[in-house]
Design a protein around this motif. Structure first.
Motif, PDB file in Angstrom:
ATOM      1  N   ASP A   2       0.750  -1.220   0.078  1.00 17.34           N
ATOM      2  CA  ASP A   2       0.103   0.004   0.179  1.00 17.34           C
ATOM      3  C   ASP A   2       1.018   1.273   0.050  1.00 17.34           C
ATOM      4  OD1 ASP A   2      -2.444  -1.124  -0.084  1.00 17.34           O
ATOM      5  OD2 ASP A   2      -2.631  -1.288   2.170  1.00 17.34           O
ATOM      6  N   HIS A   3       2.080   1.168   0.634  1.00 16.29           N
ATOM      7  CA  HIS A   3       2.961   2.292   0.783  1.00 16.29           C
ATOM      8  C   HIS A   3       3.568   2.655  -0.603  1.00 16.29           C
ATOM      9  CE1 HIS A   3       2.870   2.355   5.150  1.00 16.29           C
ATOM     10  NE2 HIS A   3       3.111   1.177   5.309  1.00 16.29           N
ATOM     11  N   HIS A   6       0.391   4.178  -2.699  1.00 17.20           N
ATOM     12  CA  HIS A   6       0.379   5.598  -2.148  1.00 17.20           C
ATOM     13  C   HIS A   6       1.456   6.513  -2.612  1.00 17.20           C
ATOM     14  CE1 HIS A   6      -1.443   8.429   0.439  1.00 17.20           C
ATOM     15  NE2 HIS A   6      -0.057   8.819   0.857  1.00 17.20           N
ATOM     16  N   LEU A   7       2.622   6.355  -2.632  1.00 16.09           N
ATOM     17  CA  LEU A   7       3.786   6.903  -3.325  1.00 16.09           C
ATOM     18  C   LEU A   7       3.805   7.135  -4.724  1.00 16.09           C
ATOM     19  CD1 LEU A   7       6.454   8.071  -2.773  1.00 16.09           C
ATOM     20  CD2 LEU A   7       7.562   6.161  -3.081  1.00 16.09           C
ATOM     21  N   THR A  53       8.360  10.651   2.082  1.00 18.98           N
ATOM     22  CA  THR A  53       9.567   9.905   2.923  1.00 18.98           C
ATOM     23  C   THR A  53       9.321  10.480   4.347  1.00 18.98           C
ATOM     24  OG1 THR A  53      10.901   9.531   0.956  1.00 18.98           O
ATOM     25  CG2 THR A  53      11.765   9.297   3.301  1.00 18.98           C
ATOM     26  N   ARG A  56       6.387   9.350   6.291  1.00 18.99           N
ATOM     27  CA  ARG A  56       6.604   7.966   6.733  1.00 18.99           C
ATOM     28  C   ARG A  56       7.404   7.896   7.968  1.00 18.99           C
ATOM     29  NH1 ARG A  56       2.829   4.786   6.559  1.00 18.99           N
ATOM     30  NH2 ARG A  56       1.885   6.721   6.747  1.00 18.99           N
ATOM     31  N   HIS A  59       5.456   9.178  11.016  1.00 18.74           N
ATOM     32  CA  HIS A  59       4.538   8.210  11.437  1.00 18.74           C
ATOM     33  C   HIS A  59       5.251   7.124  12.187  1.00 18.74           C
ATOM     34  CE1 HIS A  59       0.850   5.580  11.169  1.00 18.74           C
ATOM     35  NE2 HIS A  59       1.741   4.750  10.671  1.00 18.74           N
TER      36      HIS A  59
END
Length: 83
Positions: A2-3, A6-7, A53, A56, A59
């Motif tokens: 998913d990352h 999304h990116l 980046t 993330r 987070h």
């Protein structure tokens, strides 16, 4: 996975925005449109990647430092059981 999706979506959106802004800027200034559009699109895409980046990293740092609400509830329940 998913990352990565999304990116990819973020980089695509920022690159398309850069193409439009580059074409607008080139038209306004009277300079070559393709070169300016591609330059601005590349800058926008790289900025979008850099922002992702740092987002993330922040987070993961916040999750490591601050317990989640389910952890807090569990700790509170443990304290009530001990009393």
């Amino acid at each position: 996975m998913d990352h990565i999706d999304h990116l990819a979506a973020r980089v695509t959106a920022t690159a398309m925005t850069g193409l439009f802004l580059g074409a607008s800027l080139a038209t306004f200034r009277g300079i070559p449109i393709p070169k300016t559009s591609l330059s601005v699109a590349t800058s926008c895409a790289l900025t979008g990647t850099a922002c992702f980046t740092s987002e993330r990293v922040a987070h993961y740092a916040i999750n490591a430092l601050v317990p989640t609400s389910s952890s807090t509830v569990t700790i509170e329940q443990q304290q009530q059981q001990q009393q």
